[in-house]
Design a protein around this motif. Sequence first.
Motif, PDB file in Angstrom:
ATOM      1  N   GLY A 160       1.066   2.126 -11.523  1.00 19.55           N
ATOM      2  CA  GLY A 160       2.081   1.110 -11.287  1.00 19.55           C
ATOM      3  C   GLY A 160       2.578   0.930  -9.880  1.00 19.55           C
ATOM      4  O   GLY A 160       2.821  -0.213  -9.469  1.00 19.55           O
ATOM      5  N   PRO A 161       2.815   1.994  -9.096  1.00 21.37           N
ATOM      6  CA  PRO A 161       3.461   1.788  -7.793  1.00 21.37           C
ATOM      7  C   PRO A 161       2.701   0.800  -6.907  1.00 21.37           C
ATOM      8  O   PRO A 161       1.533   1.005  -6.584  1.00 21.37           O
ATOM      9  CB  PRO A 161       3.451   3.193  -7.173  1.00 21.37           C
ATOM     10  CG  PRO A 161       3.462   4.113  -8.358  1.00 21.37           C
ATOM     11  CD  PRO A 161       2.610   3.427  -9.382  1.00 21.37           C
TER      12      PRO A 161
ATOM     13  N   GLY B 136      10.949   2.519  -2.562  1.00 21.38           N
ATOM     14  CA  GLY B 136      10.070   3.681  -2.559  1.00 21.38           C
ATOM     15  C   GLY B 136      10.632   4.905  -3.234  1.00 21.38           C
ATOM     16  O   GLY B 136       9.893   5.837  -3.547  1.00 21.38           O
ATOM     17  N   SER B 137      11.958   4.934  -3.474  1.00 22.55           N
ATOM     18  CA  SER B 137      12.561   6.100  -4.102  1.00 22.55           C
ATOM     19  C   SER B 137      11.965   6.344  -5.490  1.00 22.55           C
ATOM     20  O   SER B 137      11.662   7.482  -5.867  1.00 22.55           O
ATOM     21  CB  SER B 137      14.077   5.908  -4.200  1.00 22.55           C
ATOM     22  OG  SER B 137      14.694   7.013  -4.824  1.00 22.55           O
TER      23      SER B 137
ATOM     24  N   CYS C 231       0.821  -1.216   0.000  1.00 18.34           N
ATOM     25  CA  CYS C 231       0.000   0.000   0.000  1.00 18.34           C
ATOM     26  C   CYS C 231       0.851   1.261   0.000  1.00 18.34           C
ATOM     27  O   CYS C 231       0.447   2.296  -0.549  1.00 18.34           O
ATOM     28  CB  CYS C 231      -0.912   0.016   1.217  1.00 18.34           C
ATOM     29  SG  CYS C 231      -1.992  -1.412   1.373  1.00 18.34           S
ATOM     30  N   GLY C 232       2.018   1.202   0.611  1.00 18.70           N
ATOM     31  CA  GLY C 232       2.829   2.406   0.789  1.00 18.70           C
ATOM     32  C   GLY C 232       3.337   3.006  -0.495  1.00 18.70           C
ATOM     33  O   GLY C 232       3.527   4.222  -0.577  1.00 18.70           O
ATOM     34  N   ALA C 233       3.560   2.180  -1.532  1.00 17.31           N
ATOM     35  CA  ALA C 233       4.138   2.686  -2.772  1.00 17.31           C
ATOM     36  C   ALA C 233       3.247   3.755  -3.404  1.00 17.31           C
ATOM     37  O   ALA C 233       3.719   4.824  -3.811  1.00 17.31           O
ATOM     38  CB  ALA C 233       4.353   1.526  -3.750  1.00 17.31           C
ATOM     39  N   ALA C 234       1.953   3.465  -3.515  1.00 12.79           N
ATOM     40  CA  ALA C 234       1.032   4.433  -4.111  1.00 12.79           C
ATOM     41  C   ALA C 234       0.920   5.685  -3.252  1.00 12.79           C
ATOM     42  O   ALA C 234       0.820   6.804  -3.773  1.00 12.79           O
ATOM     43  CB  ALA C 234      -0.339   3.788  -4.309  1.00 12.79           C
ATOM     44  N   ALA C 235       0.964   5.513  -1.936  1.00  8.71           N
ATOM     45  CA  ALA C 235       0.894   6.668  -1.036  1.00  8.71           C
ATOM     46  C   ALA C 235       2.124   7.556  -1.193  1.00  8.71           C
ATOM     47  O   ALA C 235       2.008   8.793  -1.205  1.00  8.71           O
ATOM     48  CB  ALA C 235       0.754   6.198   0.409  1.00  8.71           C
TER      49      ALA C 235
ATOM     50  N   THR D  24      10.901   8.317   2.480  1.00  8.65           N
ATOM     51  CA  THR D  24      10.207   9.446   3.094  1.00  8.65           C
ATOM     52  C   THR D  24      11.150  10.619   3.356  1.00  8.65           C
ATOM     53  O   THR D  24      10.708  11.772   3.413  1.00  8.65           O
ATOM     54  CB  THR D  24       9.522   9.015   4.405  1.00  8.65           C
ATOM     55  OG1 THR D  24      10.473   8.311   5.226  1.00  8.65           O
ATOM     56  CG2 THR D  24       8.328   8.115   4.120  1.00  8.65           C
ATOM     57  N   ASP D  25      12.448  10.348   3.503  1.00  5.72           N
ATOM     58  CA  ASP D  25      13.419  11.436   3.654  1.00  5.72           C
ATOM     59  C   ASP D  25      13.458  12.304   2.394  1.00  5.72           C
ATOM     60  O   ASP D  25      13.663  13.516   2.472  1.00  5.72           O
ATOM     61  CB  ASP D  25      14.818  10.889   3.937  1.00  5.72           C
ATOM     62  CG  ASP D  25      14.905  10.133   5.248  1.00  5.72           C
ATOM     63  OD1 ASP D  25      14.238  10.545   6.217  1.00  5.72           O
ATOM     64  OD2 ASP D  25      15.639   9.132   5.303  1.00  5.72           O
TER      65      ASP D  25
END
Length: 257
Positions: free
Chosen positions: A82-83, A194-195, A11-15, A243-244
Motif C-alpha cells: 500500500g505505501p 510518512g508517519s 517513491c519515498g513511502a515504500a522506502a 525520518t525522525d
Amino acid sequence: VAIVGGSAGMCGAAALSGIAALRSGAGLVTVATARACQDVVAGFHPALMTVGLPCDSQGRIKLTSIDELTEQIPPAQCLAIGPGMGTSPALGEFAGSVFQDGRVPIVIDADGLNNLSQRLTAPLAPRVLTPHPGEFKRLVADAGSTRTDWESSAQALARRLECVVVLKGNRTFITDGERSESNQTGNPGMATAGSGDVLTGIIAAFIGQGLSAFDAAVLACHVHGLAGDLAKLQVGEVGLVATDLIDQLPEAFLRQQ
C-alpha cells in the motif's frame, strides 16, 4: 519482510516502510515497487533490496493477482502492501486478490486500503489493516461520525474479517474484534506525511519475527509513538518528519530492555 508499494511521485513511502522494518529487527527487507521507482527507492538505503514490478503509463504497479506478485518477489514471513501505491481499477483488483488469497500475514496500509472493496470476506491468513479515519470511512461506509462510533465499527470489521484493525490517530485504537487496546504514546507532531508508512514497516517486522498480528500491532504502535516522543525532544512537534521517527527507533527499543 516484503513491502509492495510506491509509484511515480510517491517513491519515498515504500522506502520509509522498508527502512523502518530494517530498524525494527527484520533480517532482510525487499521493497517491490514500480520499475519507474526502483532506482529511487534503492537510493534511500543501501541495506534495502528492491524488485522492479511492471508499471502502467502513470508509473503505478501493474499486477492483478497474488500469483503474479509471488512470481516476482522472494519468499517472506510477512508482506506489507500500500505505501505510495496509488489507486486505479487494476490496483483494486490486485489489492482484493492479495487480501483474499495471500497465504502469509499481510499488513495493508494507505492506498492498499483505498484500493480495497467494501465487499470483503475472511482471508486465508492473518491481516492487519491500518487506516487513518479518512481511509476507515472509505472502507466502512456506515462507520458513524464520532470516534466512539469508529471504534465500534472497527471492532465489528475486525470480527467480520477475522483480522486486526489499527485505527490510527490520537490514542490509536487496535482491535481484533475481541481484544482492544488504546495506545498511550505519541504526539501531534506525528501527524505528518510518512508517519503511517513507518508504522507499517514496524508492524511487518514484528510479525516477521513471530509475533501474532494483534501483539505485533499493539507493540508497534507503542514503539512508533515512543519514537515520536523521543523525536519531539530532539526537534519539537512542529519540525518533526517521518525520518525522525526512524532515527529514534533504536533508542525506543533500548528503552524497552
